[in-house]
Scaffold this active site. Structure first.
Site, PDB file in Angstrom:
ATOM      1  CG  LEU A  31      -1.942  -1.124   1.329  1.00 40.26           C
ATOM      2  CD1 LEU A  31      -2.902  -0.867   2.494  1.00 40.26           C
ATOM      3  CD2 LEU A  31      -2.725  -1.328   0.038  1.00 40.26           C
ATOM      4  CG  HIS A  35      -2.973   1.123  -2.557  1.00 39.63           C
ATOM      5  ND1 HIS A  35      -1.610   0.959  -2.596  1.00 39.63           N
ATOM      6  CD2 HIS A  35      -3.469   0.391  -3.571  1.00 39.63           C
ATOM      7  CE1 HIS A  35      -1.293   0.148  -3.594  1.00 39.63           C
ATOM      8  NE2 HIS A  35      -2.395  -0.209  -4.207  1.00 39.63           N
ATOM      9  CD  GLN A  59      -5.165  -8.606 -10.883  1.00 32.34           C
ATOM     10  OE1 GLN A  59      -6.130  -8.846 -10.159  1.00 32.34           O
ATOM     11  NE2 GLN A  59      -4.698  -7.374 -11.055  1.00 32.34           N
ATOM     12  CD  GLN A 151      -8.248  -2.633 -11.756  1.00 30.84           C
ATOM     13  OE1 GLN A 151      -7.584  -3.639 -11.890  1.00 30.84           O
ATOM     14  NE2 GLN A 151      -8.058  -1.798 -10.748  1.00 30.84           N
TER      15      GLN A 151
END
Ligand code: AMP
Length: 277
Positions: A31, A35, A59, A151
Site C-alpha cells: 500500500l 491506495h 490477473q 480497469q
C-alpha cells in the site's frame, strides 16, 4: 482493526456489518498513498471500510511479476488501520482458487483495447476476482483509482451489465512530488530509471498544455509524447487517445476521452493517463 484470512470469517464479518453500509477498497497490497486516498474516501463515506490485500494470480500473464510482486501484509495492515479501515481481508490464493477452480467472468469489447492487447486474460482475472470479492465483502460502494483507467471502466461495465447491487467510485491519481503516478511497481525501478520515468507525467502535461493552446489533432500530440518518452529511453508499448466509453481511438480532441500510455523502463512496465473533458 480485524485481519481476516478466511472466506468463512469474511462472510461472517460481512453479514454482521452489511446493514451499516460497507465501503470496499480492493488492492494487491504494498500500500502507498494512492491506495490510502481510496481508503480515506471510503472511511468518509461508509460506516465500515474493508480493504482486501490479495495478489490475484489469475490477473497475471505467464512471464509477468506474480512471484516477485511485493507482499507486505503487516505493513499494509498498519497503514489500513491508520487510515481508518475496519478490516483487512487477505485470503490465500489456495482458498480463492482451489485446485478444481474453473469459473471465470469476462467482459467483452473494451477488454481488447490498450492493456488488453499485451496482457491477454488480465481483465478476465480482474473481473473474476472482483466478482468473488464483491460477493464475499458485500459492499455498498467500491473505490477504484483512475490510475488504472481501463480497469475502472471494465469494472463499471461489469457491475452495470451483471446488475451488481453496488456503486463503483473512481478516484483521482495520486502522484509523487515530481509527477510520477504512485504505483507498487515503482519500487522495481533503479534510481536512474526512476528519474527518467518522470517523462510519463511530463508528456501528459505537455499534451494538456498543447490542447490548452488549441491543438486538436490527436496524432500530433501522440507523436510529441512519443518523441519525449523515447528521448528518456522509455520503451513505448502504447500511447493512445481513446473514447472513455468505447476505448476506441479518436482523431480529434473531444470530451469524455483520455490519453493512455504504457511504457517500459528496463523490465518495469508503467502506465499513466490523462482524462480529457
Ligand atoms: P493495485 O494494488 O495496484 O491493484 O491497486 C489497487 C487500487 O488502487 C486500484 O483501484 C488502483 O487504481 C488504485 N491505485 C493504485 N495506484 C494509485 C494512484 N497512484 N492513485 C490513485 N489510485 C491508485
Amino acid at each position: 482493526m480485524e485481519i481476516i484470512k478466511t472466506i468463512a470469517d469474511m462472510k461472517q464479518f460481512a453479514a454482521a456489518h452489511r446493514g451499516e453500509g460497507i465501503g470496499f477498497v480492493p488492492t494487491m497490497g504494498a500500500l502507498h498513498e494512492g491506495h490510502l486516498s481510496l481508503i480515506q474516501r471510503s472511511v468518509k463515506e461508509n460506516a465500515v471500510t474493508v480493504v482486501s490485500v490479495f495478489v490475484n494470480p489469475t490477473q497475471f500473464c505467464p512471464g509477468e511479476d506474480y512471484e516477485a510482486y511485493p507482499r507486505t501484509l503487516d505493513a499494509d495492515a498498519a497503514l489500513a488501520a491508520d487510515a481508518g479501515a475496519a478490516a483487512v481481508f487477505a485470503p490465500s490464493a489456495q482458498e480463492m482458487y482451489p485446485e478444481s477452480y474453473d469459473t471465470y467472468v469476462e467482459t467483452g469489447g473494451i477488454t481488447d483495447a490498450l492493456c488488453g492487447k499485451s496482457r491477454p486474460g488480465h481483465f478476465r482475472g480482474v473481473t473474476t476476482v472482483l466478482t468473488k470479492l464483491f460477493h464475499l465483502v458485500q459492499p455498498q460502494r467500491a473505490y477504484f483509482g483512475q490510475k488504472d483507467a481501463q480497469q475502472l471502466l471494465v469494472v463499471q461495465k461489469m457491475v452495470r451489465e451483471l446488475n451488481f447491487d453496488l456503486e463503483i467510485i473512481g478516484c483521482p491519481i495520486v502522484r509523487e512530488a515530481d509527477g510520477l503516478a504512485k504505483s507498487s511497481r515503482n519500487q522495481y525501478l533503479s534510481a536512474d530509471e526512476r528519474q527518467r520515468a518522470v517523462v510519463l507525467s511530463r508528456s501528459l502535461n505537455w499534451a494538456q498544455a498543447q490542447m490548452d493552446a488549441g491543438v486538436t489533432a490527436a496524432a500530433q500530440l501522440i507523436d510529441g509524447m512519443r518523441t519525449m518518452i523515447a528521448a528518456e529511453g522509455g520503451d513505448v508499448e502504447y500511447i493512445e487517445y481513446v473514447s472513455r466509453e468505447t476505448l476506441r481511438p479518436l482523431d480529434t480532441v473531444q470530451p469524455c476521452s483520455m490519453f493512455a500510455l504504457a511504457v517500459r523502463f528496463g523490465t518495469t512496465r508503467l502506465i499513466d493517463n490523462l482524462f480529457v473533458d
